[in-house]
Scaffold this active site. Structure first.
Site, short mmCIF file in Angstrom:
data_model
loop_
_atom_site.label_atom_id
_atom_site.label_comp_id
_atom_site.label_asym_id
_atom_site.label_seq_id
_atom_site.Cartn_x
_atom_site.Cartn_y
_atom_site.Cartn_z
N THR A 166 25.49 -38.01 -21.70
CA THR A 166 26.41 -37.52 -20.67
C THR A 166 26.27 -36.02 -20.41
OG1 THR A 166 28.72 -37.21 -20.07
CG2 THR A 166 28.23 -37.18 -22.41
N HIS A 177 28.87 -34.58 -19.58
CA HIS A 177 30.23 -34.18 -19.95
C HIS A 177 30.34 -33.70 -21.38
CE1 HIS A 177 31.63 -37.29 -16.85
NE2 HIS A 177 32.10 -36.14 -16.44
N1 INI Z 1 33.96 -40.38 -24.35
C1 INI Z 1 33.54 -40.48 -25.65
O1 INI Z 1 34.36 -40.80 -26.53
N2 INI Z 1 32.25 -40.27 -25.97
C2 INI Z 1 31.31 -39.92 -25.05
O2 INI Z 1 30.12 -39.72 -25.42
C3 INI Z 1 31.70 -39.81 -23.69
N3 INI Z 1 30.74 -39.50 -22.68
O3 INI Z 1 29.55 -39.64 -22.94
O4 INI Z 1 31.11 -39.14 -21.55
C4 INI Z 1 33.06 -40.04 -23.37
N4 INI Z 1 33.49 -39.97 -22.09
C5 INI Z 1 34.73 -40.52 -21.63
C6 INI Z 1 35.89 -39.56 -21.80
O5 INI Z 1 36.25 -39.43 -23.17
C7 INI Z 1 37.12 -40.06 -21.04
O6 INI Z 1 37.52 -41.30 -21.56
C8 INI Z 1 36.87 -40.21 -19.53
O7 INI Z 1 36.33 -39.00 -19.00
C9 INI Z 1 38.17 -40.55 -18.78
O8 INI Z 1 39.16 -39.54 -18.97
#
Ligand code: INI
Length: 157
Positions: free
Chosen positions: A88, A90
């Site tokens: 990601t 993110h």
């Molecule tokens: N959430 C995780 O727990 N691990 C990850 O690696 C991840 N990535 O890869 O994006 C991730 N994204 C989701 C985030 O935690 C939220 O649930 C989402 O953005 C909605 O608020």
């Protein structure tokens, strides 16, 4: 000899909450199992004294920790999540928020929150830390929760 305060690794009493993030579930379920196993092995009756709460992802962990910690029901909270850089853009936001958010909840409420969150570059590194060759971060966090509850009960300040 200075006075020394230390937590013990014996059941300190009280209830425990585990907050698990479903994202990367096949890894996180191993962390949650590890955390439950740590509590059980230290004498906690997990059927009676442990609650598990699932959230969608690591980002959502702090707000649930806030609710649980401020309820006064739990001696400690254990967080279990997996954030993988390779999967990601993110990564820095999500990993940063779960670390900063849970740390803030813990210091604001005085409830220890053990950080069983994997932040890795690759999925292989995460698997290694979820019950294979590099141990189980959830188990470690369960032990930390036990030790911190014990320490806070002994600390005379
Ligand atoms: N959430 C995780 O727990 N691990 C990850 O690696 C991840 N990535 O890869 O994006 C991730 N994204 C989701 C985030 O935690 C939220 O649930 C989402 O953005 C909605 O608020």
């Amino acid at each position: 000899m200075p006075r020394t305060f230390e937590g013990h690794l014996t059941d300190p009493g009280g209830r425990f909450a585990i907050v698990g993030a479903r994202f990367n579930h096949f890894i996180v379920e191993r962390l949650v199992e590890g955390a439950v196993d740590a509590l059980r092995r230290h004498g906690v009756d997990v059927e009676e004294r442990v609650d598990i709460v699932w959230v969608p992802g690591a980002w959502e962990v702090p707000v649930v920790c806030q609710r649980l910690a401020s309820s006064g029901r739990y001696a400690a909270i254990i967080t279990c999540a997996t954030v993988i850089r390779g999967s990601t853009a993110h990564f820095d936001f999500v990993a940063g928020e779960v670390a900063k958010g849970t740390g803030a909840v813990s210091t604001q409420t005085g409830v220890p929150i053990a950080f069983g969150v994997l932040t890795t570059d690759t999925i292989e590194q995460a698997i290694e830390r979820a019950g294979t060759k590099a141990g189980n971060k959830g188990f470690e966090a369960g032990c930390v929760a036990i030790e911190m509850v014990s320490l806070l009960a002994r600390l005379e300040v």
